[in-house]
Design a protein around this motif. Structure first.
Motif, PDB file in Angstrom:
ATOM      1  N   UNK A 247      28.473  26.573  30.302  1.00  0.00           N
ATOM      2  CA  UNK A 247      28.502  27.878  29.660  1.00  0.00           C
ATOM      3  C   UNK A 247      27.945  28.980  30.551  1.00  0.00           C
ATOM      4  N   UNK A 248      27.619  28.674  31.808  1.00  0.00           N
ATOM      5  CA  UNK A 248      27.021  29.701  32.660  1.00  0.00           C
ATOM      6  C   UNK A 248      28.053  30.681  33.209  1.00  0.00           C
ATOM      7  N   UNK A 249      29.361  30.367  33.038  1.00  0.00           N
ATOM      8  CA  UNK A 249      30.418  31.220  33.567  1.00  0.00           C
ATOM      9  C   UNK A 249      31.310  31.761  32.459  1.00  0.00           C
ATOM     10  N   UNK A 250      31.993  32.851  32.789  1.00  0.00           N
ATOM     11  CA  UNK A 250      33.133  33.325  32.011  1.00  0.00           C
ATOM     12  C   UNK A 250      34.151  33.837  33.016  1.00  0.00           C
ATOM     13  N   UNK A 251      35.439  33.636  32.722  1.00  0.00           N
ATOM     14  CA  UNK A 251      36.490  33.904  33.697  1.00  0.00           C
ATOM     15  C   UNK A 251      37.628  34.665  33.027  1.00  0.00           C
ATOM     16  N   UNK A 252      38.174  35.654  33.741  1.00  0.00           N
ATOM     17  CA  UNK A 252      39.348  36.380  33.294  1.00  0.00           C
ATOM     18  C   UNK A 252      40.461  36.272  34.325  1.00  0.00           C
ATOM     19  N   UNK A 253      41.690  36.013  33.876  1.00  0.00           N
ATOM     20  CA  UNK A 253      42.847  35.858  34.756  1.00  0.00           C
ATOM     21  C   UNK A 253      43.983  36.757  34.284  1.00  0.00           C
ATOM     22  N   UNK A 254      44.692  37.362  35.238  1.00  0.00           N
ATOM     23  CA  UNK A 254      45.877  38.153  34.922  1.00  0.00           C
ATOM     24  C   UNK A 254      46.897  37.975  36.033  1.00  0.00           C
ATOM     25  N   UNK A 255      48.164  38.123  35.689  1.00  0.00           N
ATOM     26  CA  UNK A 255      49.229  37.968  36.683  1.00  0.00           C
ATOM     27  C   UNK A 255      50.101  39.216  36.674  1.00  0.00           C
ATOM     28  N   UNK A 256      50.390  39.749  37.873  1.00  0.00           N
ATOM     29  CA  UNK A 256      51.237  40.918  37.961  1.00  0.00           C
ATOM     30  C   UNK A 256      51.145  41.576  39.315  1.00  0.00           C
ATOM     31  N   UNK A 257      51.694  42.786  39.465  1.00  0.00           N
ATOM     32  CA  UNK A 257      51.700  43.458  40.772  1.00  0.00           C
ATOM     33  C   UNK A 257      50.317  43.938  41.172  1.00  0.00           C
ATOM     34  N   UNK A 258      49.980  43.765  42.437  1.00  0.00           N
ATOM     35  CA  UNK A 258      48.722  44.256  42.986  1.00  0.00           C
ATOM     36  C   UNK A 258      49.015  44.951  44.310  1.00  0.00           C
ATOM     37  N   UNK A 259      48.100  45.811  44.709  1.00  0.00           N
ATOM     38  CA  UNK A 259      48.201  46.504  45.987  1.00  0.00           C
ATOM     39  C   UNK A 259      47.168  45.909  46.940  1.00  0.00           C
ATOM     40  N   UNK A 260      47.613  45.144  47.956  1.00  0.00           N
ATOM     41  CA  UNK A 260      46.650  44.602  48.928  1.00  0.00           C
ATOM     42  C   UNK A 260      46.374  45.625  50.025  1.00  0.00           C
ATOM     43  N   UNK A 261      45.097  45.929  50.237  1.00  0.00           N
ATOM     44  CA  UNK A 261      44.725  46.884  51.279  1.00  0.00           C
ATOM     45  C   UNK A 261      43.288  46.626  51.701  1.00  0.00           C
ATOM     46  N   UNK A 262      43.025  46.750  53.002  1.00  0.00           N
ATOM     47  CA  UNK A 262      41.681  46.574  53.570  1.00  0.00           C
ATOM     48  C   UNK A 262      41.093  45.211  53.230  1.00  0.00           C
ATOM     49  N   UNK A 263      41.945  44.201  53.090  1.00  0.00           N
ATOM     50  CA  UNK A 263      41.477  42.870  52.748  1.00  0.00           C
ATOM     51  C   UNK A 263      41.122  42.702  51.295  1.00  0.00           C
TER      52      UNK A 263
END
Length: 327
Positions: A247-263
């Motif tokens: 129970x020490x973690x909580x996680x959120x996930x989403x899928x879709x377009x992203x802009x990769x920049x500066x790593x």
């Protein structure tokens, strides 16, 4: 027989001499002239690498700096890189190696110095001597790992390019995940400094191992939070369920377009994953509708819709709880 003379506390000059291997001989104007690079460009590169501006008469540059600048001049003269690209590459190199150097120095010091007492001059000298003996091996391993990481990055970009019409699309579809340590502020106030450091390092190590094991990328760590991306929802989901051991973690996930920049990665999908993390209760994984639809037919996962929630800046969203299938 006389005892060997004790050495005093290492000086900055000794550290430079050991790690750089060459004495300082040039001012900033002289190093630019010796390399055949405009002084203004040399100064811009120096700042982009993350080093402080220096007085005109400060003698701090070595023959190694001249050789490095000459390589830059060769790349510019060949037309392979322009000045803007050189500055961007310098900034990437400076930021990455600064963090790497600081991290490695902290590891070495933590491993070799007494934990709860003031280090003596002999202790500091021992650290410096050990660094000198390890430096050639560290350097070779660093170059090898950098090449391997460059190959991995190239493979990821090739995979992305195969699913788009452009070789390096400005926006790509990725699964984005945030993993957050629950009640970190409270726990930080309750733990001793060493215990807090062990908590953060252990969390980041577990996250990095899980991300790497599933062929994804750890984008950045923020102490109590990590951000990762994966090419597919299934890979991101596998990372999340592997991480969710308590129970020490909580996680959120989403899928879709992203802009990769500066790593890094930016965009609505990244913001949605962050908002879903804040919605998640301790010990749970929350995914968006796109992730849920993709994972619904996979036997290794169990997805359950929960009530709609408002997400700051994104309106009302439809979250789903993700679990590893018990079957």
């Amino acid at each position: 027989m006389d005892a060997p003379e004790a050495r005093g506390r290492p000086t900055a000059e000794e550290i430079d001499r050991l790690l750089l291997g060459m004495p300082a001989r040039y001012t900033r104007g002289e190093v630019a002239a010796a390399a055949g690079v405009p002084a203004e460009l040399s100064e811009r590169i120096w700042r982009a690498l993350g080093f402080a501006s220096l007085a005109d008469d400060a003698v701090v540059f070595s023959d190694g700096d001249v050789a490095a600048l000459r390589r830059v001049r060769t790349m510019l003269d060949s037309g392979l890189l322009d000045e803007r690209t050189v500055i961007r590459m310098s900034r990437a190199l400076g930021r990455t190696t600064a963090r790497l150097a600081q991290w490695q120095a902290e590891i070495m010091i933590g491993a070799m110095l007494p934990p709860d007492e003031e280090p003596s001059d002999e202790d500091l000298t021992r650290v410096l001597d050990t660094a000198g003996r390890l430096l050639p091996d560290f350097e070779r391993v660093l170059v090898h790992v950098w090449r391997a990481q460059l190959a991995a990055a190239g493979t990821r970009l090739l995979t992305v390019a195969e699913s788009h019409s452009e070789p390096l699309p400005t926006r790509v579809s990725l699964a984005v995940g945030f993993a957050d340590l629950v009640s970190f502020t409270r726990r930080a106030s309750e733990l001793a400094e060493r215990e807090l450091a062990e908590l953060v390092e252990g969390f980041e190590a577990r996250a990095a191992d899980a991300v790497a094991a599933h062929g994804a990328r750890l984008v950045k760590t923020l102490g109590d939070e990590v951000l990762f991306t994966a090419p597919t929802p299934a890979q991101a989901a596998a990372i999340a369920v592997d991480l969710m051991e308590s129970d020490e973690l909580r996680i959120g996930l989403a899928y879709g377009p992203v802009l990769p920049i500066l790593g890094d990665v930016f965009g609505t999908t990244v913001n949605l994953a962050a908002r879903l993390t804040s919605i998640a209760r301790p010990g749970t994984i929350i995914v968006d509708s796109g992730m849920a639809e993709d994972l619904g037919d996979r036997p290794e996962f169990e997805v359950r819709r929960i009530r709609r929630r408002p997400a700051r800046g994104l309106g009302v969203v439809q979250p789903h709880v993700l679990r590893r299938s018990p079957h």
